[in-house]
Scaffold this active site. Sequence first.
Site, mmCIF file in Angstrom:
data_model
loop_
_atom_site.group_PDB
_atom_site.id
_atom_site.type_symbol
_atom_site.label_atom_id
_atom_site.label_comp_id
_atom_site.label_asym_id
_atom_site.label_seq_id
_atom_site.Cartn_x
_atom_site.Cartn_y
_atom_site.Cartn_z
ATOM 1 N N ASP A 183 -21.487 21.837 -2.309
ATOM 2 C CA ASP A 183 -20.798 20.865 -1.467
ATOM 3 C C ASP A 183 -21.795 20.174 -0.538
ATOM 4 O O ASP A 183 -22.959 19.992 -0.890
ATOM 5 C CB ASP A 183 -19.693 21.584 -0.682
ATOM 6 C CG ASP A 183 -18.482 20.715 -0.437
ATOM 7 O OD1 ASP A 183 -18.595 19.773 0.361
ATOM 8 O OD2 ASP A 183 -17.413 20.980 -1.031
ATOM 9 N N HIS A 226 -17.003 18.635 5.437
ATOM 10 C CA HIS A 226 -16.302 18.861 4.174
ATOM 11 C C HIS A 226 -16.576 20.256 3.627
ATOM 12 O O HIS A 226 -15.659 21.028 3.331
ATOM 13 C CB HIS A 226 -16.740 17.784 3.171
ATOM 14 C CG HIS A 226 -15.989 17.762 1.881
ATOM 15 N ND1 HIS A 226 -16.339 18.540 0.791
ATOM 16 C CD2 HIS A 226 -14.905 17.042 1.482
ATOM 17 C CE1 HIS A 226 -15.513 18.297 -0.206
ATOM 18 N NE2 HIS A 226 -14.631 17.388 0.178
ATOM 19 N N ASN A 308 -9.178 11.810 -5.508
ATOM 20 C CA ASN A 308 -8.238 11.336 -4.492
ATOM 21 C C ASN A 308 -7.966 9.833 -4.545
ATOM 22 O O ASN A 308 -7.772 9.204 -3.506
ATOM 23 C CB ASN A 308 -8.785 11.690 -3.097
ATOM 24 C CG ASN A 308 -9.072 13.161 -2.957
ATOM 25 O OD1 ASN A 308 -8.223 13.996 -3.235
ATOM 26 N ND2 ASN A 308 -10.274 13.495 -2.529
ATOM 27 N N SER A 377 -9.846 18.262 -2.666
ATOM 28 C CA SER A 377 -10.950 19.141 -2.290
ATOM 29 C C SER A 377 -10.481 20.364 -1.526
ATOM 30 O O SER A 377 -11.166 21.398 -1.511
ATOM 31 C CB SER A 377 -11.965 18.387 -1.414
ATOM 32 O OG SER A 377 -12.752 17.512 -2.175
#
Length: 442
Positions: A183, A226, A308, A377
């Site tokens: 990530d 994130h 998304n 996510s």
Amino acid sequence: MTHRIPAAFALLTLSLLSACSTTGTPAQASQPQARYTYVATVPLQAGDTRESLARAVGGEVLAWNEEGCVTGAANDCSALVGFTPKLGSAGVLSALSGRKVQVEANKDVFSGGGKTTAIANGTIAIWAGGTIAIWAGGTIAIWAGGEYSPIPQNSGLWQQIKLEQAQQLAPHVGEGVTVAVIDSGIDLQHPAFQGALADASTWRDFYAGDDVPQEEGVAGEGAYGHGTNVAGIILQIAPKAKIMPLRVLGADGSGDVASVTQAIRWAVEKGAQVINLSLGSAENSPAVQAAIDWATAQDVLVVASAGNENADHITYPAANASQGSAAPNLLSVGSVDPQDLKSSFSNYGAALEVVGPGENVYAPAPDGRMASWSGTSMAAPMTAGGLALALAEDLKVPVRSLTGAMAQTAGDIYAGGANASYTGLLGQGRLDLAAFLGQTIR
């Protein structure tokens, strides 16, 4: 430069879309290592060396995978070479006669996704006296009347996926299982992660080319926070699992094929049993898929978010979860709201296997804070944590049955005409961890 939010911030609501052990010392703001325009996967032949192959292609050897040269696994008898138009050309590559060289775009092909919805001052009592890693403590004391006491804001989400019952069924709550979070890095100094990270020798920042996968950026912008959120979700599901932080995304949320490919192979080599990929690409990357094929062949479980864009197709590598050699150990994950209706942002399609509640999910945030994010996510790490719960217990099914069982035991989200416009396009249903564990552990 990494920026700090003043402690005076109590709660800030945002609507900014992103591009979607022991502690280390946070890195200074880093520049990415050499980022090539293209990468080539080149099958190895007898007599090849890193130097000879680099010269032949006109670039830099980024990965050298020769295990398959002995075992016969073609995808693992190859080198990954980075180059730019100035360093390599189709003519140079064609000089590698008799080899099936795969060339693909490299730079900024992958992105993490999601939306920061709130940031809270993390000095509040939730971090006092411990970390996520010991919130469960081997007991069910973190639950009171169905409410998740460490972060009450998540109580409804966890009830939706039956987390309380799942943690009762799986009393080891992930102990002994390592989950690689590939990530944007994490906040390595966050109190929530103290004692919850894999050994520092397993950490890696493939974006900056060092061993400190620290989140960098500005709160509320791009991908900052994130990875920290994703890791924190996993630890709420499986509090005694260990997180292996691997950074492949920059502060803007974008990342390269080479970094993702290298991180997947690194995760397996360093002992991860589950890999979380809360990122995706519009294009199918042969190099990344080859790395996933190799990982899943060793019974490493991989989960990937669906994207998304509210599109009628899901991103890669999630789109490959229902086909190919990796399919039994690769899971694609979309998002629904608290009423089990498709999230407005979630991609959908026949390749999607399962959905989870991915809206306003609270977890640790950089600088010792807490924040909520929305996105597929956020749903993906719920499944990664659920797989960790199962792997820590005595299984009654093969490891290669786990991702399939997770989809097959999902709760019905189509009854009564719900999600009528998306029938069959949101997977087999919404994640139900209690039903999943009831079918897979003794």
